[in-house]
Design a protein around this motif. Structure first.
Motif: not given
Lengths: 207, 217
Positions: A104-105, B70, B73-74, A108, B116, A98, A123, A101
């Motif tokens: 990453e956002m 979106r 990954i999780v 970006e 992964m 989490a 990732p 991510q």
């Protein structure tokens, strides 16, 4: 040992003596793949510092108040013997994923160039062993919360140092006459071996 | 048999040689080094990775059309983490000594980039049977390299060759005392971390000579 000295010693240990890359082999995949370029290495190094410093304490709280044996006593004494330790891996990795991510956002949105240069490897920070390894070692060594923060940050700095060092060496040897099949990863492994040998010199330091 | 046509064969054999996950895709190196001190650890680790990679590839490929990009990954990580927890508990139950020796590195299979990486690059784009073959090929390619590395590290570093058994490992062969008496010495460096890096570097070099692949820079 008390106060600031103690934290300084944990930090130094994490950066130099027990360097997460060179002594524990963690985070090597991104370490080798990204170290071709110095600026990308700086980027991923910083990302690892940020993610490690954030996730290690979060995981510490989860471990201390949710997962460890007897951690749930703050709800009721009935949970004295409850041991959710087997959920450790899943919980830790979800927190890490989490966070990655989010980073990453964030990247970006605010730094398109960094986002483009890190590409597929962003990732993969989520599966950067150094992040999960940091949390697992934190549990294994029974750090307190402030020690965990220092340790997480220190490990991140250790990763940063190692990857920037390797990237700079690879940059210097760009035009060296290396056997063609050894070029790239093979040579990077040999260089890492030498770096790791150099870092072993720190292990004599007693803190 | 649709399963054994030339394309399927290629999916399995490519990752063992010309597209090896460790030496050419540069994935999964983290655990490759830590568990290569002894041969038996490397073998058990290989089996664990074969199991996790094949199952995760199949599961993720089955649900690939329902995963929103979106949060992929999780989702991938939770599937992989559950499988690894299963392996971890199994090892604790049946091979306790080995699970002690591998310590955090069984947990770190989760973050083994091969799993992964294959999920992202292959399983999410192909059907389950192909994904299974891809998992099989890649985990064997991984196993091949770590078994070679651990063989050399153990033989020259500690002077033994150990195979896995139910307990602490079965010593197949060790360097006879007469050699030591004649002045032979183990290379202690190979057991330490620099030795692992250097041996793996050399193995990658040799493997690339065989595969005939070069890389610039």
């Amino acid at each position: 040992m008390t106060g600031i000295e103690h934290y300084l010693s944990i930090f130094t240990k994490a950066v130099f003596i027990e360097n997460i890359v060179l002594a524990y082999f963690l985070g090597l995949c991104s370490f080798l793949a990204i170290s071709k370029k110095i600026d990308a290495s700086v980027g991923i190094g910083l990302a690892v510092i940020v993610v490690l410093t954030i996730t290690a304490p979060i995981n510490w709280f989860l471990w201390e108040y949710l997962l460890d044996k007897g951690a749930l006593v703050w709800i009721s004494q009935d949970f004295q013997d409850t041991d959710l330790g087997f959920l450790k891996l899943i919980v830790f990795i979800s927190v890490i994923a989490a966070m990655v991510q989010l980073v990453e956002m964030f990247m970006e949105r605010f730094s398109q160039s960094l986002y483009n240069s890190l590409g597929i490897f962003l990732p993969l920070i989520a599966v950067n062993c150094s992040i999960l390894g940091g949390s697992l070692f934190m549990v294994e060594r029974e750090y307190t919360i402030s020690e965990t923060v220092v340790y997480g940050f220190g490990s991140g700095v250790g990763f940063f140092l190692a990857i920037v060092a390797l990237a700079s060496i690879r940059y210097r040897i760009r035009y060296s006459n290396i056997p063609p099949r050894l070029r790239g990863v093979g040579m990077a492994m040999l260089l890492t071996g030498l770096l790791s040998m150099a870092f072993m010199a720190f292990s004599g330091i007693d803190l | 048999m649709e399963l054994f046509n030339s394309e399927s064969k290629k999916i399995v054999s490519d990752p063992i040689n010309v597209n090896n996950p460790i030496s050419l895709q540069v994935l999964g190196i983290c655990s490759a080094l830590a568990v290569t001190i002894r041969l038996d650890q490397a073998i058990i680790m290989t089996l664990a990775v074969v199991f996790v990679l094949c199952s995760s590839n199949v599961i993720l490929s089955l649900i690939r059309n329902y995963i929103p990009t979106r949060v992929r990954i999780v989702i991938m990580l939770s599937v992989i983490a559950s499988l690894v927890s299963v392996v971890d508990e199994l090892l604790k139950a049946y091979l306790y000594d080995m699970s002690k020796q591998l310590s955090v590195f069984v947990g770190l299979i989760i973050t083994n980039c091969i799993i992964m990486g294959r999920a992202e690059a292959f399983a999410l784009k192909h059907g389950p049977s192909k994904a299974f073959l891809d998992g099989l090929g890649n985990s064997m390619g991984y196993g091949l390299i770590i078994i070679i590395v651990s063989f050399f590290r153990e033989l020259f570093g500690a002077g033994t060759i150990t195979l896995p058994d139910g307990g602490a490992g079965y010593v197949l062969w060790s360097i006879p005392d007469s050699w030591y008496a004649a002045g032979y010495e183990n290379i202690g460096l190979l057991v330490l971390s620099p030795g692992a890096f250097i041996i793996l570097g050399l193995v990658i070099w040799v493997q690339r000579e065989f595969a005939g692949v070069e890389e610039d820079a």
